[in-house]
Design a protein around this motif. Sequence first.
Motif, PDB file in Angstrom:
ATOM      1  N   PRO A   1      37.944  39.047  38.120  1.00 46.13           N
ATOM      2  CA  PRO A   1      38.537  40.238  37.506  1.00 46.13           C
ATOM      3  C   PRO A   1      39.786  40.676  38.272  1.00 46.13           C
ATOM      4  O   PRO A   1      39.775  40.722  39.509  1.00 46.13           O
ATOM      5  CB  PRO A   1      37.424  41.286  37.634  1.00 46.13           C
TER       6      PRO A   1
ATOM      7  N   GLY B   1      41.048  43.472  38.862  1.00 42.60           N
ATOM      8  CA  GLY B   1      40.894  44.665  39.680  1.00 42.60           C
ATOM      9  C   GLY B   1      40.009  44.499  40.888  1.00 42.60           C
ATOM     10  O   GLY B   1      39.842  45.442  41.672  1.00 42.60           O
TER      11      GLY B   1
ATOM     12  N   ASP C   1      32.708  41.220  33.784  1.00 42.09           N
ATOM     13  CA  ASP C   1      33.002  42.369  32.930  1.00 42.09           C
ATOM     14  C   ASP C   1      32.437  43.655  33.539  1.00 42.09           C
ATOM     15  O   ASP C   1      33.105  44.701  33.521  1.00 42.09           O
ATOM     16  CB  ASP C   1      32.420  42.158  31.540  1.00 42.09           C
TER      17      ASP C   1
ATOM     18  N   GLU D   1      34.634  44.615  36.477  1.00 38.37           N
ATOM     19  CA  GLU D   1      35.929  45.153  36.060  1.00 38.37           C
ATOM     20  C   GLU D   1      35.800  46.566  35.488  1.00 38.37           C
ATOM     21  O   GLU D   1      36.675  47.416  35.698  1.00 38.37           O
ATOM     22  CB  GLU D   1      36.569  44.213  35.019  1.00 38.37           C
TER      23      GLU D   1
END
Length: 325
Positions: A116, A118, A285, A288
């Motif tokens: 991810p 981030g 997911d 993130e």
Amino acid sequence: MKAIVQDVYGPADVLQLRDIDKPAPGDDDVLIRVRAAGVDPSVWHLMTGQPYPMRLMGFGLRTPRLRVRGWDVSGTVEAVGGNVTRFRPGDEVFGTCEGSFAEYACTPADRLAAKPPGAGFEQAAAVPISGFTALHSLREEGRIQKGQRVLIIGAGGGVGTFAVQLAKAVFEAEVTGVCGKDKTELVRSLGADHVIDYTRDDFTTDSRRYDLVLDTAGNRPLSHLRRALAPRGTLVLVGGEGGGRWFGGLHRSLGALLLSPFIGQNLRAPFVKEPKEDVLQPLADYLESGRITPVIDRTYPLSEAADAVRHWEMGHTRGKLVLTV
């Protein structure tokens, strides 16, 4: 390249920083420039060769079959095999591989997912094994449902910190975490509705019964755990610590599997395999979106891998330990 190598089974002293040949990817593989690697219980088990039956499972009878330790990995793609189309050099990835305690490591492409954007490399390296174990244990083994009462034992550890967050933020359960006094505030901050300090209170003697009990600590007898379980509840045993060199807690797992068909409670002792891309992607997911945040106790440089394992052996790690490369 530099790598943490062991030639014999033994204590942390067998882990040595050495120069070895850089691996070359096969047709279905990805060569990773390792940036960070997680430290999990499998590192200790493969380092010591305990419990002994694991040596018969292909890990090496007298000496380790795999000389370089480490499974969790994050880094950048250095090169790809001829059949790999999902990744290209420069991509940032995370997942699992054999021998992540090194500057470079190879792994099949289906054991990786895109990191991810981030998340840092250290965060991503803390996720694969522990995050997958928590997710698999709750979702597939525990069949967790919204609103259920869930008890997570070892809630401040590597698997436990992910399990608390997943059970609350993803599955919307009522979560009770069991941990030591030094981790109660941490577990509460992860979203647990209730926190039990096992050094002060015995969760098996109160009146609360749980729909799902996830035991990541691995050292309580089945009879004690069943007291906390609802009559039709599910117990999932994760890991097998304790029990000595020969069984290492495997006796609990075997006992659970043998007993379960004859009682109303569902006792599960899964052998969790390595996560692949279809499971790593949901974890990416969740990472993130902020529904899970890896808890990293501390980081060590690659050269201090033995010190990281010694710290883990002390049994007070908050979340995960990570090596930086």
